[in-house]
Design a protein around this motif. Structure first.
Motif, PDB file in Angstrom:
ATOM      1  N   ARG A  12      51.179  21.197 -65.660  1.00  0.00           N
ATOM      2  CA  ARG A  12      51.471  19.699 -65.231  1.00  0.00           C
ATOM      3  C   ARG A  12      52.076  19.677 -63.904  1.00  0.00           C
ATOM      4  NH1 ARG A  12      54.740  19.731 -69.679  1.00  0.00           N
ATOM      5  NH2 ARG A  12      53.484  18.223 -70.594  1.00  0.00           N
ATOM      6  N   GLN A  18      44.539  18.004 -62.698  1.00  0.00           N
ATOM      7  CA  GLN A  18      44.558  16.798 -62.536  1.00  0.00           C
ATOM      8  C   GLN A  18      44.369  15.838 -63.778  1.00  0.00           C
ATOM      9  OE1 GLN A  18      44.552  13.522 -61.121  1.00  0.00           O
ATOM     10  NE2 GLN A  18      43.661  14.348 -59.368  1.00  0.00           N
ATOM     11  N   ASN A  19      45.545  15.033 -63.992  1.00  0.00           N
ATOM     12  CA  ASN A  19      45.409  14.517 -65.448  1.00  0.00           C
ATOM     13  C   ASN A  19      45.885  12.997 -65.366  1.00  0.00           C
ATOM     14  OD1 ASN A  19      48.122  14.279 -64.729  1.00  0.00           O
ATOM     15  ND2 ASN A  19      49.024  14.982 -66.865  1.00  0.00           N
ATOM     16  N   VAL A  24      40.458  11.208 -64.728  1.00  0.00           N
ATOM     17  CA  VAL A  24      40.110  11.788 -65.945  1.00  0.00           C
ATOM     18  C   VAL A  24      38.888  11.073 -66.322  1.00  0.00           C
ATOM     19  CG1 VAL A  24      40.511  12.486 -68.246  1.00  0.00           C
ATOM     20  CG2 VAL A  24      42.196  12.916 -66.688  1.00  0.00           C
ATOM     21  N   ARG A  42      45.446  11.505 -75.923  1.00  0.00           N
ATOM     22  CA  ARG A  42      45.184  12.357 -74.931  1.00  0.00           C
ATOM     23  C   ARG A  42      46.477  13.358 -74.422  1.00  0.00           C
ATOM     24  NH1 ARG A  42      44.889  12.724 -69.110  1.00  0.00           N
ATOM     25  NH2 ARG A  42      46.081  10.551 -68.993  1.00  0.00           N
ATOM     26  N   ASP A  44      48.906  14.413 -72.319  1.00  0.00           N
ATOM     27  CA  ASP A  44      48.874  14.536 -70.754  1.00  0.00           C
ATOM     28  C   ASP A  44      47.763  15.383 -70.163  1.00  0.00           C
ATOM     29  OD1 ASP A  44      51.109  12.685 -70.135  1.00  0.00           O
ATOM     30  OD2 ASP A  44      52.484  14.192 -70.491  1.00  0.00           O
ATOM     31  N   ASP A  45      46.891  15.641 -71.199  1.00  0.00           N
ATOM     32  CA  ASP A  45      45.740  16.541 -70.923  1.00  0.00           C
ATOM     33  C   ASP A  45      45.029  16.093 -69.621  1.00  0.00           C
ATOM     34  OD1 ASP A  45      46.425  17.416 -73.601  1.00  0.00           O
ATOM     35  OD2 ASP A  45      44.711  16.707 -74.483  1.00  0.00           O
ATOM     36  N   GLY A  46      44.613  17.493 -69.067  1.00  0.00           N
ATOM     37  CA  GLY A  46      43.936  16.914 -67.712  1.00  0.00           C
ATOM     38  C   GLY A  46      42.982  18.232 -67.376  1.00  0.00           C
ATOM     39  N   TYR A  54      39.240  21.430 -69.615  1.00  0.00           N
ATOM     40  CA  TYR A  54      39.943  20.414 -69.827  1.00  0.00           C
ATOM     41  C   TYR A  54      41.219  20.902 -70.801  1.00  0.00           C
ATOM     42  CZ  TYR A  54      41.186  15.691 -71.765  1.00  0.00           C
ATOM     43  OH  TYR A  54      42.024  14.539 -72.188  1.00  0.00           O
ATOM     44  N   ALA A  57      48.603  19.953 -70.789  1.00  0.00           N
ATOM     45  CA  ALA A  57      49.481  19.983 -69.630  1.00  0.00           C
ATOM     46  C   ALA A  57      50.441  20.943 -69.781  1.00  0.00           C
ATOM     47  CB  ALA A  57      50.261  18.783 -69.248  1.00  0.00           C
TER      48      ALA A  57
ATOM     49  N   GLY B 236      41.426  19.099 -75.545  1.00  0.00           N
ATOM     50  CA  GLY B 236      42.481  19.458 -74.734  1.00  0.00           C
ATOM     51  C   GLY B 236      43.267  20.384 -75.247  1.00  0.00           C
TER      52      GLY B 236
END
Lengths: 71, 465
Positions: A12, A18-19, A24, A42, A44-46, A54, A57, B236
């Motif tokens: 992160r 990039q999140n 996204v 989701r 803070d996944d990015g 993917y 964070a 994710g």
């Protein structure tokens, strides 16, 4: 913060990560049709630009470089 | 370097704050808006008044002159309702980072189009011509977005999930907590059987076809748990390739849209009751918004299509119990278990994920909490009324207006699904992911049908009565 700590920092904080929700959604076409990048699921996944993955964070990797892609 | 580290730390703290979460995720904004409306409605009801003036909704009509008359009589109410929605969703959108100056013009168009669809659904010949608003909204939206194209300035106003989650929170006000407690366990058992079977079918088919394990898990959860949301949550958590997440999203959206049309059509042909059909849709649809479109369509058949037993609301109620309580709430558990397996058992990717039980709460679809609170509030408020008093006093002053709000929110969502689905932008799917996912679809649909119409049919029929 020591350099060693920075190297161990999570994605992160990485400039390759990039999140931002808008980014996204732009990177994953169809996401906003039946879900959303603003959804709680989701977290803070990015997207990692180095590994083209993917990811969460909280992940870590040796390619870490401090900074924010969207800063 | 020190400055960068300090800035990074500060931003990290800001982004990780549990309180910040309450204002930067649409799940929470759906709760604030839904419960806010319910709170005002309850307060007015308790004071001997009602929120119904602003919860205006089209009434049944036969001729266009009736529509004109309704618009003349209630024009001010429709304008006030627009302001209410624009303020509520506008504040939420602004908090999410969507510019309000871009949101409002787009939302105005969404509101006007949704109003037109709502009116269309009230035409006394609508059922005769199969003009169910969810299907018309979806079909029209798909046609426009994939032929003429939708201008990009409309995108900020088409927030499918924001609207659908707000609608689900409002839907909680129509489902007594006792009903959720009574039906919830059956929904969880049925959903668990189908979810495990569907995930297994997709995952092992994908592995058998030589696909990557992380793609297999992402596809499996997309098909088995909660559609696109399931796919991105697990994608994710396990660190799937970006293009694999795109493939899963494309497959889920395509199949979910197909099922919006197929499930009500087959249910109607078989004459399933609204409760049974709702349970089947809840088991076999892939996304909340898509499933609600199908369930609301089927509920609309009750009373207008001969041979369809059950109350109109039963389809949406059974769907919600099955999908939201039976499937959605478990996404955190799926993500945690799969991330644990990915980090300990699967090949390394160069990125090291951290698997933690906190994932279960972090990925929990928080809007479900709003749905449950709404149900508890209405159960509490209405407990002193007998059936006759409930029908005479509570329904017109409290329940019906909240139902109207819910229908508006759902209509915004149904319209937005079609308009945001641009098939040409989808990732190239590839044959093997398609086969693997389709095997799961077949297992899911058949198993969901058997459980809903045979094993638990008596239960779902009772719900419809």
């Amino acid at each position: 913060m020591k350099r060693a700590d920075l190297a161990a920092a999570a994605c992160r904080q990485c400039k390759h990560f990039q999140n931002d929700a808008k980014q996204v959604e732009a990177a994953l076409p169809g996401l906003s049709s039946l879900s959303s990048a603003y959804a709680a699921v989701r977290c803070d996944d990015g997207i990692c630009a180095v590994h083209e993955r993917y990811i969460a964070a909280s992940s870590i990797c040796p390619a870490f470089e401090e900074g924010y892609a969207f800063a | 370097m020190a400055e960068i580290a300090h800035t990074a730390d500060r931003r990290l703290l800001a982004r990780r704050s549990p309180w910040g979460e309450l204002f930067r995720k649409e799940d929470w904004w759906a709760i604030w808006i839904g419960l806010g409306l319910i709170g005002v409605a309850v307060a007015l009801f308790a004071g001997g008044s009602s929120i119904k003036w602003i919860a205006v909704a089209p009434q049944k009509w036969s001729h266009l002159s009736d529509v004109t008359l309704q618009l003349k009589q209630h024009g001010l109410q429709y304008a006030a309702l627009f302001v209410l929605w624009a303020v509520a969703f506008g504040i939420g959108a602004a908090a999410l980072g969507i510019k309000i100056s871009r949101f409002l013009p787009a939302f105005l168009l969404v509101y006007l189009a949704a109003g037109a669809l709502y009116f269309l659904g009230q035409w006394d010949q609508a059922a005769h011509y199969n003009l169910e608003p969810p299907l018309v909204a979806l079909g029209l939206g798909l046609l426009i977005s994939n032929t003429l194209g939708v201008p990009r300035w409309l995108d900020p106003g088409m927030r499918v999930e924001f609207y659908i989650k707000t609608g689900i929170v409002l839907l909680g006000a129509g489902l007594p907590l006792t009903l959720i407690a009574w039906a919830g366990p059956v929904a969880i058992v049925q959903a668990a059987i189908v979810s495990l079977a569907t995930f297994g079918a997709i995952y092992f088919a994908a592995i058998g076809l030589g696909l990557d394990r992380r793609l297999a898990a992402t596809l499996g959860t997309g098909g088995a748990v909660c559609g696109v949301s399931g796919a991105i949550a697990v994608g994710g958590a396990v660190g799937a390739k970006k293009e694999h997440v795109s493939v899963a999203i494309s497959l889920v959206v395509v199949w979910a849209i197909v099922m919006i049309f197929v499930l009500p059509l087959v249910s109607r042909a078989l004459g399933l009751s609204t409760g049974v059909a709702g349970a089947w849709i809840g088991t076999s649809e892939f996304a909340d918004a898509a499933g609600l479109a199908a369930a609301q369509t089927y509920g609309g058949y009750a009373g207008s299509v001969p041979g369809i037993a059950g109350s109109p609301d039963a389809a949406v109620s059974a769907f919600t119990l099955m999908k939201v309580i039976g499937r959605d709430v478990w996404i955190g558990v799926w993500a945690f278990v799969l991330s644990l397996i990915a980090t300990t058992r699967w090949e390394r990717t160069g990125v090291q994920s951290k698997s933690s039980a906190a994932e279960i709460w972090n990925r929990f679809p928080k809007f479900v909490l709003g749905f449950l609170v709404a149900s508890a509030v209405l159960t509490l408020v209405t407990r002193g009324f007998d059936y006759a008093a409930y029908k005479k006093e509570v329904v017109p002053a409290l329940v019906a207006p909240l139902q109207a709000f819910r229908t508006w929110a759902f209509t915004f969502a149904f319209l937005s699904i079609g308009l945001t689905t641009r098939i040409r932008e989808f990732a190239s799917i590839g044959a093997r992911p398609f086969y693997a996912f389709t095997i799961g679809v077949v297992v899911n649909v058949i198993l969901g049908f058997v459980l809903s119409t045979q094993v638990f049919s008596a239960f779902w029929n009772r719900l419809g009565q």
